[in-house]
Design an enzyme around this catalytic site. Structure first.
Site: not given
Ligand code: CAO
Length: 547
Positions: A523, A343, A519-521
């Site tokens: 950060i 993501p 990577d929104h998972r």
């Protein structure tokens, strides 16, 4: 007007039409595929016996056909009209389909040892063995595929006539075989079925079969080969290239083979590719639901997406088909995996590099004397390392389980380099221990090696963060794709002088557009904004580089 019929398709009857590839009015060439048939054991394309124009279709998708069923009416070109349409079933007397399985000999313990030979494979001769699927000692089930043969027009799996144990192989990959060539010696563990009449003698319903009572019988020791489409078509929507058993496996799992990347010879989709696809899809699904799960495998598109459009571009104007560059072919699936499984969020910002640029220019005379170019990128690497030290979660990776973050205490920076062969990302190692001049020097060297196509695999490994700089080219922000298993990448665009409000007036400042994909998972958005602001502050005041 020629009526084109389903030709001899071996044992297969009532086979479903899964694709009709032409329509009335279409001009077709000789050998052009007209329809695709698929049973649970085989996929076959039926080629046109002659060049001509399709006048009327006699089948539609979903119909069931057998040998002799009408496919379409073809207004064949003059020359072809005289020719016997290839699609008509061959005369069985001319094409005996009896295989060359040797008579079984009694074996100790009552088991029967028998030679398994290549059965009737139609017109194909001297066909290459591209895969040997069993080895001595293997137990095989009846109908289990033993070898895969491939010519330039078809791929066929040869199934075992009976259940048994492989005693000896008579062929290896790369051998050329024809009907009757020995494949292996099998010790049958089941009663060998009695020879039964050849399928041709069973008079297929719709076929004007010329079968005669004297036609050769087809002992069940040699089931029909299973033709499947040849290598992917170059243009339009390429047909997935896979053996019948892989097709069946994919069908059972509901996998659209068009979405699966083949890792076999000539891009053939293997059993393991379908498994990898499913694993990747499941990992993607799990990640979407709850905890992140990053798994190996090539992934692929999630299920239920519409198929890739299969467009005949030539209908709309002149076209040219060119293969992708080698690097594009290799890196494409990885870019695709990263794009769909991470993501991404991209945080944009501008760094005021007016002072930095003045400093860089002041140094260039010195570096030119020393034989290298001091570009902005060397400073960018240094500034990124400073920011990575402040925000260690950017210098990290998710582990295989997707439940832990591995923070690295080394700083290896990947740099995207545009080469004639495509994009590569060599890694500048231990950037924290190098000065800006060293980095500039190394950048010059590594991009030359990259452009000369001389990078070694080790030069591309171990990166902890990447920079993609399009500053030398132009543009104003872009969304770089994260280079997994890294968790962030910085996209740098071309600096431009803009009026910036300093609290009292507008001042002309050199502004550098930055785009940080993360990577929104791993950060959070707030952390990314802090990283980005910090980076901007370092670039705006290079004294911070030494802190
Ligand atoms: N703003 C303004 N000018 C810039 C700049 C920036 N951000 N970055 C570089 N420049 C200038 C340089 O100063 C140089 O100017 P001069 O020719 O006047 O000296 C010129 O642009 C060319 O720079 P360069 O490209 O030779 O050097 P670099 O260090 O900036 O970049 C490299 C090196 C290897 C990264 C680059 O050549 C390259 O291949 N970039 C493409 C990367 C890429 O394709 N990314 C896309 C990934 S997504 O598909």
């Amino acid at each position: 007007m020629n009526q084109v019929l389903v030709p001899d398709i071996g044992d297969f009857k009532e086979v479903e039409v899964i694709e009709v590839l032409v329509k009335p009015g279409d001009a077709v060439t000789k050998e052009q595929s007209l329809i695709t048939l698929e049973s649970d054991k085989a996929t076959m394309e039926i080629p046109s016996p002659a060049a001509g124009v399709v006048k009327e279709l006699k089948v539609k998708t979903g119909d069931k056909v057998s040998q002799g069923s009408p496919i379409l009416l073809l207004d064949a070109q003059d020359e072809a009209k005289k020719a016997t349409p290839k699609a008509e079933p061959p005369k069985k007397e001319e094409a005996p389909r009896a295989p060359a399985a040797a008579a079984p000999a009694p074996a100790p313990g009552g088991a029967r040892v028998q030679n398994v030979a290549v059965p009737d494979i139609g017109d194909f001769k001297e066909v290459e063995v591209i895969e040997v699927l069993v080895k001595p000692g293997d137990k095989v089930a009846k109908e289990q595929s033993l070898v895969t043969l491939e010519s330039d027009k078809a791929t066929m799996e040869i199934p075992s006539p009976v259940a048994g144990v492989v005693k000896e192989m008579k062929i290896k990959s790369g051998d050329k075989v024809s009907q009757g060539s020995p494949i292996l010696v099998l010790e049958a563990t089941e009663q060998r079925a009695e020879p039964r009449p050849a399928p041709q003698a069973e008079a297929p319903k719709a076929a004007p079969a010329p079968a005669s009572a004297t036609a050769a019988t087809r002992p069940s020791a040699s089931p029909a080969p299973q033709p499947v489409p040849p290598a992917p078509r170059e243009e339009g929507g390429a047909k997935p290239h896979a053996s019948p058993s892989v097709r069946k496996f994919a069908r059972e799992l509901g996998v659209d083979l068009a979405q699966v990347q083949g890792s076999g010879p000539k891009g053939r989709i293997l059993h393991s590719d379908v498994q990898g696809f499913v694993k990747g899809a499941l990992a993607g699904g799990a990640a979407g639901r709850a905890a992140p799960a990053v798994k190996g495998g090539m992934g692929g598109l999630p299920f239920n997406l519409p198929a890739w459009p299969d467009v005949d571009f030539a209908k709309f104007g002149p076209i040219e088909t060119k293969p992708l560059a080698r690097i594009q072919k290799l890196s494409g699936p990885y870019l695709h995996r990263n794009w769909i499984s991470i993501p991404h969020v991209t945080q944009c910002d501008d760094a005021d590099i007016t002072d930095l640029e003045a400093f860089r220019k002041a140094q260039t005379a010195e570096t030119e004397k020393r034989g290298f170019k001091l570009t902005m990128l060397a400073f960018m690497i240094k500034a990124c390392v400073t920011a990575l030290k402040q925000f260690p979660q950017f210098n990290a990776s998710l582990d295989k389980s997707g439940e832990n973050i591995i923070v690295k205490h080394y700083y290896h920076i990947g740099v995207a380099v545009d080469t004639p062969g495509g994009l590569v990302v060599p890694v500048v190692r231990d950037a924290d221990r190098k000065g800006v001049f060293d980095l500039a020097h190394e950048l010059g060297d590594i991009s030359k090696v990259a452009r000369d196509g001389k990078l070694k695999p080790a030069d591309l490994q171990g990166g902890t963060f990447s920079i993609s700089s399009l500053g030398g080219i132009g543009g104003n922000y872009f969304t770089p794709i994260i280079n997994a298993p890294e968790v962030a990448i910085l996209g740098v665009s071309r600096s431009v002088i803009r009026p910036v409000w300093d609290g009292k007036s507008f001042a002309p400042r050199l502004m550098l557009p930055l785009a940080l994909s993360y990577d929104h998972r791993v950060i959070d958005g707030a952390t990314a904004a802090r990283f980005s602001s910090y980076l901007v502050s370092v670039l705006s005041d290079i004294r911070k580089l030494i802190l």
